[in-house]
Write an enzyme that holds these catalytic residues in place. Structure first.
Site, PDB file in Angstrom:
ATOM      1  N   GLU A 144       5.999  51.720 -13.486  1.00  0.00           N
ATOM      2  CA  GLU A 144       4.586  51.941 -12.911  1.00  0.00           C
ATOM      3  C   GLU A 144       4.570  51.959 -11.359  1.00  0.00           C
ATOM      4  O   GLU A 144       3.902  51.014 -10.953  1.00  0.00           O
ATOM      5  CB  GLU A 144       3.492  51.273 -13.464  1.00  0.00           C
ATOM      6  CG  GLU A 144       2.997  51.585 -14.695  1.00  0.00           C
ATOM      7  CD  GLU A 144       1.698  51.033 -15.200  1.00  0.00           C
ATOM      8  OE1 GLU A 144       1.379  50.066 -14.629  1.00  0.00           O
ATOM      9  OE2 GLU A 144       1.197  51.380 -16.432  1.00  0.00           O
ATOM     10  N   GLU A 315       2.820  53.540 -23.024  1.00  0.00           N
ATOM     11  CA  GLU A 315       2.091  52.565 -23.116  1.00  0.00           C
ATOM     12  C   GLU A 315       0.789  52.918 -23.420  1.00  0.00           C
ATOM     13  O   GLU A 315       0.198  53.734 -22.718  1.00  0.00           O
ATOM     14  CB  GLU A 315       2.022  51.455 -21.837  1.00  0.00           C
ATOM     15  CG  GLU A 315       3.370  50.983 -21.371  1.00  0.00           C
ATOM     16  CD  GLU A 315       3.060  49.998 -20.088  1.00  0.00           C
ATOM     17  OE1 GLU A 315       1.980  49.617 -19.920  1.00  0.00           O
ATOM     18  OE2 GLU A 315       4.125  49.712 -19.626  1.00  0.00           O
TER      19      GLU A 315
HETATM   20  C1  GAL Z   1       0.384  48.549 -17.479  1.00  0.00           C
HETATM   21  C2  GAL Z   1       1.817  47.595 -17.188  1.00  0.00           C
HETATM   22  C3  GAL Z   1       2.203  46.789 -18.290  1.00  0.00           C
HETATM   23  C4  GAL Z   1       1.145  45.891 -18.421  1.00  0.00           C
HETATM   24  C5  GAL Z   1      -0.089  46.696 -18.941  1.00  0.00           C
HETATM   25  C6  GAL Z   1      -1.222  46.099 -19.453  1.00  0.00           C
HETATM   26  O1  GAL Z   1       0.048  48.664 -16.172  1.00  0.00           O
HETATM   27  O2  GAL Z   1       2.799  48.531 -17.162  1.00  0.00           O
HETATM   28  O3  GAL Z   1       3.473  46.098 -18.138  1.00  0.00           O
HETATM   29  O4  GAL Z   1       0.783  44.999 -17.607  1.00  0.00           O
HETATM   30  O5  GAL Z   1      -0.437  47.629 -17.947  1.00  0.00           O
HETATM   31  O6  GAL Z   1      -2.353  46.942 -19.773  1.00  0.00           O
END
Ligand code: GAL
Length: 635
Positions: A144, A315
């Site tokens: 990110e 994610e």
């Molecule tokens: C994203 C990140 C993850 C985790 C997640 C939580 O921004 O890549 O590592 O922190 O958010 O929602």
């Protein structure tokens, strides 16, 4: 293409004895991918040169033997303490000049040469170790870029690199002085060494200076990413990926994406609605358990362009997150719906974040597919349902009939000089996108230099300067809707003469502009009005506002819009244009959307009520779509 699911996993968080059971359960759920490694640097190299690869070797083996494909992350978003001690100048500085230090993550400045080399070194070591391992089927570089506002840094490293960047761009200082208009407040420089970063000024800095600094900062992200790409290319044939974010515009994602094989993004629909949405409180309350129906779709379409057709959700929110002002539970069914929605936009894979909820550290309240005690959380069953439903299914993302031009440089231009509190390029582009989706249209988002072949209609909101698009529009035969604010700057961030819009084929001029309080709409007699922004246009009027000022010039086929349409004007104007383009238009209710992908048409319902499908979508099967449900049929 067969849609696949996956999950993010942190073997270093759990006893090794638990790995085989976790892997077996992932496979039993139908998951194909597992992403690991992206924060594990302190466990791989505890001191400089003191490596421990064995545990990661074994984790890869356990996961791979179970039948999972591994996405290996390079851990460069979380440099351990010793790296920071070795490179004391590697931290970013915020706008006030304060250090953004150790103790969470992303504590590095993109311009620091020593850290970039350190990052390339650990990427090389990982590539040497796993690049030819058949269990490792993809790579994620860093994590990110830009998360926690980390693209912009006002460090000494950034300042030195910016001066070199300016010198390479302008050659001599007088050219820079002219391009920036530095005579204005006696801001002229005698040499590049006199230029500082555009922070800590008494009042606003010169917008030309700011836009160049944003361009430079974006280039630094590209350069940082490229350093790892170059190392890994020689060591692996597996695809290289980065996981981008929602509503993040501080660097040019198309430029980073050009060096990678697949784009991915991290989709947290409910967190985004709470944390980074312009929707009003009533909307936020109504959709608090599902998210904004167009927000994920916008990013799916954007990142499909960034990945030049290949993209994933790396994610996917599985339950409550921990980072928004409020973090409700998703409505039952949403963890399934979000995955299907991504597939409907052509995602190759959707990975839930994360496997098991962490009992320690910052994200203790962030849900996973499992609870901390390894019992199933609600999303586990929904993930299993998706994999069962997707079995045997093939989805191809086909070209959409409509293209929306989205440009990062324009985001920086209007952030540097908004002229009205609400003017934000993402918000403007997103409003146009929402207008298209309410009409039931599938959309491709494109960079301004993309070819326009095959599109029936192209929308160009807020594009700072025409650039390569002017040439493609000269030969484009479909419908064009441009404006507001399009073509009204030079690349140097000055007002051009002849003044804008300079839309090929539409003679006319933006004589002056005004920004408006949100309670001062400009009414349009045919319905709706302009909000936040309006331009006084000269030219052949297509529509005139109630106060007698031309609101649109040109023709329905090719028009320039001198204002920011509210929802009802947007629906009317885009509906008229799409009809002119020969497209069938609908009026979908809030929460219900469609998306066409190859032979399939998907209907997606974010609302907490059901709808009679065929009433809203001609050709849909008879019956109702339940709240928070998705349905698809051959079109
Ligand atoms: C994203 C990140 C993850 C985790 C997640 C939580 O921004 O890549 O590592 O922190 O958010 O929602």
């Amino acid at each position: 293409m067969k849609p696949e699911l996956g999950v993010c996993y942190y073997p270093e968080h759990w006893p090794e004895a638990q790995w085989p059971e976790d892997a077996a359960r992932m496979v039993e759920t139908g998951l194909a991918w597992v992403r690991i490694g992206e924060f594990a640097w302190s466990r791989l190299e505890r001191e400089e040169g003191a490596f421990d690869w064995d545990w990661l070797d074994r984790a890869v083996e356990v996961l791979g033997t179970a039948g999972l494909k591994v996405v290996m992350g390079t851990p460069t978003a979380t440099p351990p303490r010793w790296v920071c001690e070795k490179h004391p100048g590697m931290f970013a500085l915020d706008e006030k000049g304060q250090v953004r230090g150790f103790g969470s993550r992303r504590h590095y400045c993109f311009s620091h040469d020593g850290y970039r080399e350190e990052a390339a070194r650990i990427a090389r070591l990982m590539g040497e170790r796993y690049g030819r391992n058949p269990r490792v089927a993809a790579w994620q570089i860093d994590n990110e870029y830009g998360c926690h506002d980390t693209v912009i840094s006002y460090s000494d490293a950034a300042c030195g690199a910016f001066r070199a960047w300016l010198e390479a761009k302008y050659g001599d200082i007088d050219t820079l002085n002219r391009a920036w208009g530095n005579v204005f407040w006696s801001m002229e420089y005698r040499h590049f060494g006199e230029v500082f970063l555009p922070n800590l000024t008494v009042t606003e800095p010169n917008p030309s200076h700011v836009v160049d600094f944003m361009r430079f900062s974006s280039d630094q992200v590209v350069r940082f990413n490229r350093a790892q790409v170059e190392v890994l290319r020689d060591l692996t044939d597996a695809p290289l990926i980065h996981n981008y974010m929602g509503r993040t515009v501080e660097f040019d994602h198309y430029a980073v994406g050009a060096d990678l094989d697949i784009a991915s993004w991290d989709s947290y629909p409910m967190g985004f609605l709470e944390d980074r949405s312009d929707r009003d409180d009533d909307f936020k309350r109504r959709f608090a358990r599902s998210g904004d129906v167009d927000f994920q779709a916008f990013h799916h379409d954007l990142y499909r362009a960034v990945g030049r057709g290949r993209w994933w959700v790396m994610e996917q929110q599985p339950g409550p997150v921990n980072w928004a002002p409020h973090n409700p539970d998703p409505a039952p069914g949403m963890a399934r719906l979000w995955a299907w929605e991504a597939f409907a936009h052509g995602a190759e894979a959707v990975c839930y974040f994360r496997w098991r909820q962490a009992p320690m550290a910052q994200e203790q309240y962030h849900a996973g597919l499992l609870r901390p005690d390894s019992e199933a959380a609600p999303a586990l069953g929904e993930a299993a349902q998706v994999t069962a439903e997707a079995a045997g299914m093939e989805i191809e993302a086909s070209q959409a009939p409509v293209a929306l031009i989205f440009d990062y440089e324009s985001c920086w231009a209007w952030a540097a000089q908004p002229q009205g509190a609400e003017f934000d390029q993402f918000r403007l582009s997103y409003d146009f996108y929402r207008g298209l989706r309410r009409l039931g249209l599938s959309v491709d988002i494109l960079p301004p230099d993309a070819p326009l072949d095959g599109y029936a209609m192209v929308l160009v909101p807020g594009l700072m300067h025409w650039g390569a698009l002017a040439a493609s529009l000269t030969t484009f035969e479909g419908v064009v809707v441009a404006g507001p604010r399009t073509g009204c700057k030079t690349p140097d961030m000055q007002i051009p003469v002849p003044m804008g819009p300079n839309l090929p084929g539409v003679p006319g001029t933006v004589a002056r502009v005004e920004s408006l309080r949100s309670d001062m709409p400009i009414r349009l007699p045919e319905g709706g009005g302009f909000q936040f922004w309006r331009e006084v246009l000269e030219g052949e009027a297509l529509e005139v506002a109630e106060d007698g000022v031309p609101a649109r010039i040109g023709t329905v086929r090719r028009q320039y819009l001198g204002g920011w349409p509210d929802e009802s004007a947007m629906h009317r104007i885009l509906g008229e244009a799409a009809t002119e383009a020969g497209l069938e238009v609908l009026d979908l209710p809030a929460g219900l959307r469609i998306r066409d992908a190859g032979q399939w048409r998907f209907a997606i319902n974010y609302a907490d009520r059901d709808w009679k499908l065929a009433k809203h979508i001609p050709g849909a099967p008879k019956g109702r779509i339940a709240p928070h449900d998705v349905s698809w049929w051959l079109r």
